[in-house]
Write an enzyme that holds these catalytic residues in place. Structure first.
Site, PDB file in Angstrom:
ATOM      1  N   ASP A  44       0.646  -1.336   0.032  1.00 51.22           N
ATOM      2  CA  ASP A  44      -0.108  -0.140  -0.116  1.00 51.22           C
ATOM      3  C   ASP A  44       0.976   1.262   0.075  1.00 51.22           C
ATOM      4  OD1 ASP A  44       0.895   0.022   2.629  1.00 51.22           O
ATOM      5  OD2 ASP A  44      -1.132   0.284   3.416  1.00 51.22           O
ATOM      6  N   SER A  45       2.211   1.097  -0.095  1.00 50.35           N
ATOM      7  CA  SER A  45       3.185   2.300  -0.382  1.00 50.35           C
ATOM      8  C   SER A  45       2.660   2.748  -1.761  1.00 50.35           C
ATOM      9  CB  SER A  45       4.384   1.649  -0.255  1.00 50.35           C
ATOM     10  OG  SER A  45       4.691   0.515  -0.997  1.00 50.35           O
ATOM     11  N   ASP A  83      -1.360  -6.007  -0.484  1.00 46.89           N
ATOM     12  CA  ASP A  83      -1.458  -5.471   0.555  1.00 46.89           C
ATOM     13  C   ASP A  83      -3.091  -4.998   0.786  1.00 46.89           C
ATOM     14  OD1 ASP A  83       0.289  -5.085   2.608  1.00 46.89           O
ATOM     15  OD2 ASP A  83       0.939  -3.256   1.683  1.00 46.89           O
ATOM     16  N   LYS A 113      -1.404  -9.433   2.532  1.00 46.07           N
ATOM     17  CA  LYS A 113      -0.666  -8.745   3.712  1.00 46.07           C
ATOM     18  C   LYS A 113      -1.613  -7.950   4.496  1.00 46.07           C
ATOM     19  CE  LYS A 113       3.029  -5.910   3.713  1.00 46.07           C
ATOM     20  NZ  LYS A 113       2.618  -4.923   4.328  1.00 46.07           N
ATOM     21  N   GLU A 115      -1.433  -5.484   8.440  1.00 50.36           N
ATOM     22  CA  GLU A 115      -0.727  -4.839   9.584  1.00 50.36           C
ATOM     23  C   GLU A 115      -1.200  -5.103  10.961  1.00 50.36           C
ATOM     24  OE1 GLU A 115       0.147  -0.525   8.703  1.00 50.36           O
ATOM     25  OE2 GLU A 115       0.794  -1.064   6.753  1.00 50.36           O
ATOM     26  N   GLU A 183       9.156  -4.169  10.389  1.00 57.78           N
ATOM     27  CA  GLU A 183       9.473  -3.030   9.618  1.00 57.78           C
ATOM     28  C   GLU A 183      10.121  -2.054  10.847  1.00 57.78           C
ATOM     29  OE1 GLU A 183       7.039  -1.018   7.064  1.00 57.78           O
ATOM     30  OE2 GLU A 183       8.009   0.844   7.125  1.00 57.78           O
TER      31      GLU A 183
END
Ligand code: KIV
Length: 259
Positions: A44-45, A83, A113, A115, A183
């Site tokens: 999602d960057s 993501d 993915k 978070e 991270e």
């Protein structure tokens, strides 16, 4: 042979480092796949690097689906992970199943993915894995929580925070995650987590002790003016592109192109 989630776990056992890079569109995805990257992540960057948003929070599921479909067309061998954007999975396991289900059905990705490693998030991971959706976890600095952290700060620096990140990683593994991104945490903590887990850890700004490494591809290629302190820049594409574009403009204006 195509990379699978099981293969990543075998590589951890064999101490064969795992390579992960991000992609948001077809051409770059094809280059990464053909260059032999193990895992391609439509991170999602994308929100910040590809779409120019200030944070990852505004990214929608529709935007992610659009980009992930393009990446899929370029990926033949690498494992493709996508993501889950902010607020497409945090509400409930049911919401996560709907969003992750759409990602797998509509893009052809092999895994998602998400978070965070709270007990609620571990439950969500369990619900996804139970219906056959492979999940990669992500703990430490989780950019979707940027406002809670007060910036993109290193996490796990106090004993309490380090213990929390370790227990989150274990909870995600126990819930069925096949790999976990660590991270921007201290290298010693990442090394300890890596030793305690049976599933691979993928580090970004987490030192050399992880089972694999991930970078945002535009950082690696020097495509953006700024990179995080832990990124390594392997090429200066910003300069290369600027030079090429200036030369093109000059040649058109001087009547040299087309000949
Ligand atoms: O969104 C992303 O690109 C990521 C990686 C940096 C791990 O989550």
């Amino acid at each position: 042979m195509a990379v699978t989630t099981q293969q990543l776990i075998r590589w951890k056992q064999q101490r064969r480092p795992i390579t992960v890079l991000t992609a948001y569109e077809y051409a770059i995805a094809q280059l990464l796949d053909q260059a032999g990257v193990d895992v391609i992540l439509v991170g999602d960057s994308l929100a910040m690097v590809g779409l120019g948003y200030e944070t990852t929070l505004p990214l929608t599921l529709e935007e992610m689906l659009h980009h992930a479909k393009a990446v899929r067309r370029g990926v033949k061998r690498s494992l493709l992970v996508v993501d889950l954007p902010f607020l497409t999975y945090q509400e409930s396991p049911r919401q996560a199943i709907r969003s992750a289900g759409r990602i797998l059905k509509e893009t052809g990705a092999e895994a998602v993915k998400l978070e965070g490693g709270s007990p609620e998030m571990a439950e969500t991971v369990r619900a996804l894995v139970n219906i056959g959706i492979p999940v990669m976890g992500h703990v430490g600095l989780t950019p979707q929580s940027v406002h809670q952290f007060g910036g993109y700060r290193k996490q796990g620096k106090t004993e309490e925070s380090a213990a929390r990140i370790l227990s989150e990683a274990i909870a995600l593994q126990d819930a069925g995650a096949f790999a976990i991104v660590l991270e921007h945490i201290p290298a010693e903590l990442a090394g300890e987590i890596t030793q305690k887990l049976q599933v691979p850890t993928i580090g970004i700004g987490a030192g050399p002790g992880c089972d694999g490494q991930v970078l945002v591809t535009s950082d690696l290629l020097g495509l953006t003016g700024w990179q995080p302190p832990f990124a390594k820049v392997y090429a200066d594409l910003q300069q290369t592109i600027t030079d090429a574009v200036k030369q093109y403009c000059a040649e058109v204006q001087e009547g040299k192109f087309p000949e």
